[in-house]
Every structure is written in structure tokens, then in C-alpha cells.
Design a protein around this motif. Structure first.
Motif, PDB file in Angstrom:
ATOM      1  N   GLN A  50       0.805  -1.218   0.000  1.00 36.17           N
ATOM      2  CA  GLN A  50       0.000   0.000   0.000  1.00 36.17           C
ATOM      3  C   GLN A  50       0.839   1.269   0.000  1.00 36.17           C
ATOM      4  O   GLN A  50       0.298   2.363  -0.178  1.00 36.17           O
ATOM      5  N   ASN A  51       2.148   1.121   0.203  1.00 35.08           N
ATOM      6  CA  ASN A  51       3.040   2.287   0.293  1.00 35.08           C
ATOM      7  C   ASN A  51       4.312   2.071  -0.525  1.00 35.08           C
ATOM      8  O   ASN A  51       5.415   2.361  -0.058  1.00 35.08           O
ATOM      9  N   ARG A  52       4.152   1.595  -1.737  1.00 31.69           N
ATOM     10  CA  ARG A  52       5.312   1.276  -2.579  1.00 31.69           C
ATOM     11  C   ARG A  52       6.186   2.492  -2.869  1.00 31.69           C
ATOM     12  O   ARG A  52       7.350   2.344  -3.194  1.00 31.69           O
ATOM     13  N   HIS A  53       5.630   3.668  -2.750  1.00 27.53           N
ATOM     14  CA  HIS A  53       6.415   4.888  -2.951  1.00 27.53           C
ATOM     15  C   HIS A  53       7.335   5.174  -1.762  1.00 27.53           C
ATOM     16  O   HIS A  53       8.243   5.978  -1.882  1.00 27.53           O
ATOM     17  N   ARG A  54       7.102   4.500  -0.634  1.00 31.81           N
ATOM     18  CA  ARG A  54       7.918   4.734   0.565  1.00 31.81           C
ATOM     19  C   ARG A  54       8.798   3.548   0.934  1.00 31.81           C
ATOM     20  O   ARG A  54       9.855   3.726   1.525  1.00 31.81           O
ATOM     21  N   TYR A  55       8.318   2.329   0.645  1.00 30.88           N
ATOM     22  CA  TYR A  55       9.015   1.144   1.114  1.00 30.88           C
ATOM     23  C   TYR A  55       9.309   0.174  -0.019  1.00 30.88           C
ATOM     24  O   TYR A  55       8.501  -0.036  -0.912  1.00 30.88           O
ATOM     25  N   GLY A  56      10.474  -0.442   0.090  1.00 31.41           N
ATOM     26  CA  GLY A  56      10.857  -1.541  -0.776  1.00 31.41           C
ATOM     27  C   GLY A  56      11.277  -2.696   0.115  1.00 31.41           C
ATOM     28  O   GLY A  56      11.455  -2.535   1.324  1.00 31.41           O
ATOM     29  N   VAL A  57      11.434  -3.861  -0.473  1.00 34.77           N
ATOM     30  CA  VAL A  57      11.838  -5.033   0.285  1.00 34.77           C
ATOM     31  C   VAL A  57      13.251  -5.413  -0.137  1.00 34.77           C
ATOM     32  O   VAL A  57      13.484  -5.739  -1.298  1.00 34.77           O
ATOM     33  N   PHE A  58      14.177  -5.345   0.801  1.00 39.00           N
ATOM     34  CA  PHE A  58      15.542  -5.780   0.533  1.00 39.00           C
ATOM     35  C   PHE A  58      15.643  -7.295   0.623  1.00 39.00           C
ATOM     36  O   PHE A  58      16.204  -7.949  -0.246  1.00 39.00           O
TER      37      PHE A  58
END
Length: 176
Positions: A50-58
């Protein structure tokens, strides 16, 4: 000029170099999720979704739910995926081979407790969500704290055991 969501859509089709550059521009925060296939891990991924503009998955770490981990890899495209065992890594390799993702799109595949520590202290990870059941994630969680990572802690066993470790560490420092 593309919007942030449009730029992120491009990420899923481009190289990791481009991904890193866009993340820096957008000031995206990459996270590591220990226990990604459990309820807390899945809820954490919902927040990312829901917040792809703020978070990514390392990085994603799972125990034995290889089917769900494979789906999560396809959606979130982490740089690293960790399974509990070597047989889990083998099963994940076989599962990913059937997805249509090219080998270049696969994350680095690791297994075991040392790999959990590695993804918890990696400089690419801004924060770590520790939601592995029991004390299996204790060493990785403790390493993340010592590395100065932001930590989401979703299990009391790690909190209790980790507090004891921290107390013992301070006691030994005072005795030195």
C-alpha cells in the motif's frame, strides 16, 4: 516526468542498478522481513504493498512455506531470500525455475541462521521486521539492533531473551 507509482512500476522491469538509483531519488526505505510468510510478515508486506512509494523489500526470510515465499518474491522482488534450511533453498530454486522469472530476476538465495544475520545487518536494509516464531530469530534480531537498524519486533521470546543478553553484555563490560 513519471509519478512515484509510475516510476516504481518501471522498477519491476529494470535492472537492480536502476532500482537502487530510483530508491535513492525517492528516498525509499528498504526493509528486511524475518518471518515473511507468517501473519505479521504478511501484514508487513501489505503495508509495503500500500506504500510502494515509501518502502521496498531488501530481503525476505521464511521457514518452510516455500510456495508463499515464491509468490512474495515474484511480487516484491527482494535482492535476497532466505530459507531455514538447504533443502528449503533447493525447493525454492525449483519453484522459482517454474515461474517464468529469468535467473537474473531472482534474488540471491541463502539459508540458515548465518544468512538471517547477514540480511539483518546489510547496509541496504533501513529496517528489520522480526517476526520469526520463538527464539529462532534472536541472533539476527540482536545483530540488527547492534548494527543500529530500526526494528519492528513481533515476538515476546526475542524481547525477553534479547533483554537478558543485553543485560549480560553490560555486566561483562562493567567487569572488564
Amino acid at each position: 516526468k513519471p509519478t512515484q507509482p509510475a516510476a516504481l512500476e518501471l522498477l519491476s522491469r529494470k535492472s537492480s542498478v536502476l532500482h537502487d538509483m530510483i530508491c535513492k531519488v525517492l528516498r525509499m526505505q528498504n526493509i528486511t522481513i524475518l518471518g515473511c510468510t507468517g501473519s505479521i510478515g504478511a501484514n508487513t508486506l501489505d503495508v509495503v504493498r500500500q506504500n510502494r512509494h515509501r518502502y521496498g523489500v531488501f530481503a525476505l526470510a521464511a521457514g518452510h512455506n516455500i510456495d508463499l515465499l515464491c509468490s512474495q518474491i515474484q511480487e516484491f522482488r527482494p535482492k535476497v531470500a532466505v530459507t531455514a534450511s538447504e533443502s528449503g533453498r533447493t525447493a525454492l530454486t525449483n519453484k522459482l525455475a517454474g515461474t517464468g522469472l529469468s535467473r537474473g530476476e531472482w534474488p540471491e538465495l541463502l539459508f540458515g541462521p548465518e544468512a538471517l544475520v547477514q540480511i539483518s545487518v546489510a547496509p541496504e536494509a533501513y529496517a528489520v521486521m522480526s517476526s520469526i516464531v520463538g527464539v529462532a530469530g534472536l541472533e539476527a534480531t540482536y545483530a540488527a539492533v547492534r548494527a543500529g537498524k530500526r526494528l519492528g519486533l513481533a515476538n515476546k521470546e526475542v524481547l525477553v531473551s534479547g533483554g537478558r543478553l543485553r543485560s549480560e553484555e553490560h555486566t561483562s563490560e562493567l567487569q572488564s
